[in-house]
Design an enzyme around this catalytic site. Structure first.
Site: not given
Ligand code: CTP
Length: 404
Positions: A211, A275, A279, A289, A306
């Site tokens: 990302n 971070a 997802d 590949k 996390i």
């Molecule tokens: N986070 C994490 N581990 C993941 C996903 C997110 O630790 N697998 C943490 C990010 O570091 C951040 C918070 O969760 O502190 C929110 O991340 P965000 O991307 O805004 O939310 P998501 O949990 O991914 O939810 P959504 O994509 O539905 O907004």
């Protein structure tokens, strides 16, 4: 102010109208039983006199680099070694330019370059000078050297203009010095973990899902924690950034690795999750590949969350802070994330605004606390380094990190 007592502080006064306030600072620090020695630069002499400083500090004022008298009595190396801390107040724009570029053409800049002590800088200048890109670059460079920047404040200036650039109030400078000495006096340092950057989830040997996160905000937060005396470990996904030398850096690629390393570091006092963990991860990594004329579909699995796992673990840090990158309904989404993830604070930013957040040097954040007694807050648009300092200041104050 018991931690300031008997401390030896070397104050450097450079050229600026705020120098008159430094006289009051010297008076107050002396009353707190600090021993003060001062260096007055050539431009500083235009604003305050050695006589007024000496009568307050009860010590001689040093001015010249090549002074036979000074060198025999206390040379530029001994001056720095003598002190517990070096404070530059006011720090003029010109002086900041000089030391950020490594110049040592007068006593003040030479002492700083030759110093092995913590350096605190209190900038004071006109708002346009403060906001000038060259000044911002200097401030970032000085921070990367490990120098602490105190202020400036927003207010009316001696020149009649209004904005950011006023030297921090004397009582607040004293407060910050007390906090610093308190932090370093602790036998056991407070331990902090920060996650930062994107993750890379491999599809095949040459492709991955990732990302737009640059990691800048997380690195600045980790730097700020180090400056505030935390024993800090930064767990970072792939970025091009270089963190402060005094923190521990663990480099990871995938969300799984980031999760594993984070768990290994628990328990800790403070964990901040900035971070942008992907997802999704690929269910089955393709060893070869994927060819364009073959089936290009693949299945996805969810990565471990996390933040949520740490917040709900039996090794939960004293305080857990999450970030929320939102492109719509910032307030509602941030509040429901706070609830769902079980952390103590969510720091939300609006990623639909291209001028802040992803890849930008700027950010603007909203703070939502689990404790209903603490009001939501906003840290207005500013450099990510400034946002980081403000955030750490708020976290350490609100959660009483330094009040035992
Ligand atoms: N986070 C994490 N581990 C993941 C996903 C997110 O630790 N697998 C943490 C990010 O570091 C951040 C918070 O969760 O502190 C929110 O991340 P965000 O991307 O805004 O939310 P998501 O949990 O991914 O939810 P959504 O994509 O539905 O907004």
């Amino acid at each position: 102010m018991k931690f300031l007592e008997n401390k030896k502080i070397l104050i450097i006064i450079t050229g600026g109208i705020a120098a008159y306030k430094t006289l009051d600072l010297i008076r107050k620090l002396s009353k707190l039983n600090c021993e003060i020695k001062t260096i007055l630069t050539k431009s500083g002499k235009e604003f305050v006199t050695p006589l007024s400083i000496t009568s307050l500090s009860k010590n001689k004022v040093y001015t010249d680099l090549f002074s036979v008298e000074n060198e025999s009595e206390m040379d530029h190396i001994s001056l720095s070694r003598w002190s517990d801390l070096i404070l530059v107040a006011p720090a003029s724009s010109n002086f900041l330019t000089k030391i950020s570029n490594g110049f040592s053409d007068d006593l003040a800049s030479t002492v700083i370059k030759a110093s092995d002590k913590k350096v605190f800088l209190c900038p004071a200048m006109n708002v346009r000078m403060w906001e000038h890109a060259s000044n911002k670059q200097n401030i970032n460079t000085l921070k990367s050297y490990g120098y602490r920047i105190l202020g400036p404040e927003i207010g009316e200036m001696a020149c009649g203009e209004f904005g950011e650039g006023k030297m921090l109030e004397v009582d607040e400078i004293i407060n910050q010095l007390e906090i610093y000495f308190k932090q370093i006096s602790k036998n056991k340092k407070l331990k902090a973990i920060v996650t930062a950057g994107p993750t890379q989830e491999l599809i095949d040997p040459v492709r991955f899902i990732t990302n737009r996160s640059s990691g800048k905000q997380g690195y600045e937060i980790a730097n700020s924690l180090v400056e505030n005396g935390f024993d800090t470990t930064l767990i970072s996904g792939p970025t091009n950034l270089k963190p402060n030398d005094n923190l521990k850096l663990i480099k990871v690629k995938t969300g799984e690795e980031m999760h594993k390393k984070t768990m290994e570091l628990l328990p800790c006092d403070l964990a901040i999750f900035t971070a942008a963990v992907s997802d999704f991860k690929i269910k089955k990594f393709n060893k070869e590949k994927i060819k364009k004329n073959k089936d290009q579909s693949f299945d996805l699995d969810l990565n471990p969350d996390i933040l949520e796992l740490v917040s709900k673990s039996n090794k939960k840090p004293k305080i857990v802070v999450g970030f929320a990158a939102e492109s719509e309904n910032l307030f509602d989404n941030a509040r429901s994330k706070l609830e769902k993830k079980g952390c103590d604070l969510i720091v939300a930013n609006d990623v639909s605004n291209n001028e802040i957040g992803f890849e930008s040097d700027f950010n603007e954040v909203h703070l939502f606390y689990k404790d209903k007694n603490i009001d939501d807050e906003k840290i207005p648009k500013n450099f990510k380094s400034v946002i980081a300092d403000e955030l750490i200041k708020k976290i350490t104050n609100k959660f009483n990190f330094f009040n035992d």
